[in-house]
Design an enzyme around this catalytic site. Structure first.
Site, PDB file in Angstrom:
ATOM      1  N   ASP A 282       0.907  -1.291   0.028  1.00  6.52           N
ATOM      2  CA  ASP A 282      -0.176   0.084   0.023  1.00  6.52           C
ATOM      3  C   ASP A 282       0.759   1.422  -0.069  1.00  6.52           C
ATOM      4  OD1 ASP A 282      -3.042  -0.631   0.844  1.00  6.52           O
ATOM      5  OD2 ASP A 282      -1.610  -2.001   1.965  1.00  6.52           O
TER       6      ASP A 282
ATOM      7  N   THR B  32      -6.550  -4.767   0.690  1.00  6.02           N
ATOM      8  CA  THR B  32      -5.526  -5.066   1.487  1.00  6.02           C
ATOM      9  C   THR B  32      -5.953  -6.082   2.344  1.00  6.02           C
ATOM     10  OG1 THR B  32      -4.977  -2.859   1.293  1.00  6.02           O
ATOM     11  CG2 THR B  32      -3.982  -4.018   3.204  1.00  6.02           C
TER      12      THR B  32
END
Length: 187
Positions: free
Chosen positions: A46, A117
């Site tokens: 990320d 995620t």
């Protein structure tokens, strides 16, 4: 080329690089997972993907407004690279007339550097995407979706092997992009 076409051309290349970064972080085995909140994870993928996207677009389009999901506090990130290229196939397209006069002041770019995620951290890679959205004067007009772990016949693989997670090497990066008045490409 009009700014919107240059932005889309750059976003396509940047999204591809972000997808490659996500694949590299996974291959490294060092996901660097932290909890931002309840059921809200963040990984090195990320952070590095967002750094790549934001720093690359900011460098190419000084002053552009970019709203990203991750708070990086301006820190450099491993795996991140500055991307300077623009996709020539996008630049070859004719800009829709209603977007041709858009300026950087009219544009906001929305970034989710790694949508999915939690799934990424669990190894459910088919759900992972890089999302770059473009709005002009408050209206969504275009965007790029990168699937870092795309597999054409994913459902067939699951049914044949009863395996939820295909091998990373059996997947490929796929880019899909679209612009209002022009169409959708990459499917």
């Amino acid at each position: 080329s009009p700014v919107i076409m240059r932005l889309m051309a750059s976003s396509l290349v940047v999204a591809s690089k972000a997808g490659s970064i996500i694949r590299s972080v996974l291959a490294s085995g060092k996901l660097g997972i932290i909890e931002k909140g309840i059921n809200d994870l963040q990984t090195q993928a990320d952070r590095s993907a967002q750094h790549c996207i934001v720093s690359s677009l900011s460098k190419q389009f000084p002053g552009i407004c970019i709203i990203g999901e991750e708070d990086l506090d301006g820190n450099d990130q491993p795996f991140s690279e500055l991307v300077k290229d623009m996709d020539p196939t996008v630049l070859a397209e004719k800009c829709p007339s209603e977007l041709a006069s858009a300026t950087l002041d009219d544009v906001v770019v929305w970034v989710d550097p790694l949508d999915g995620t939690s799934e990424f951290a669990q190894g459910i890679l088919e759900h992972v995407t890089v999302l770059i959205g473009v709005s002009v004067k408050g209206r969504a007009v275009g965007g790029v979706v990168c699937q870092p772990f795309y597999m054409k016949d994913y459902q067939g693989v699951i049914e044949a092997h009863q395996d939820r997670r295909p091998k990373v090497e059996d997947t490929q990066l796929r880019l899909i992009w679209g612009l209002e008045g022009l169409g959708i490409f990459g499917l």
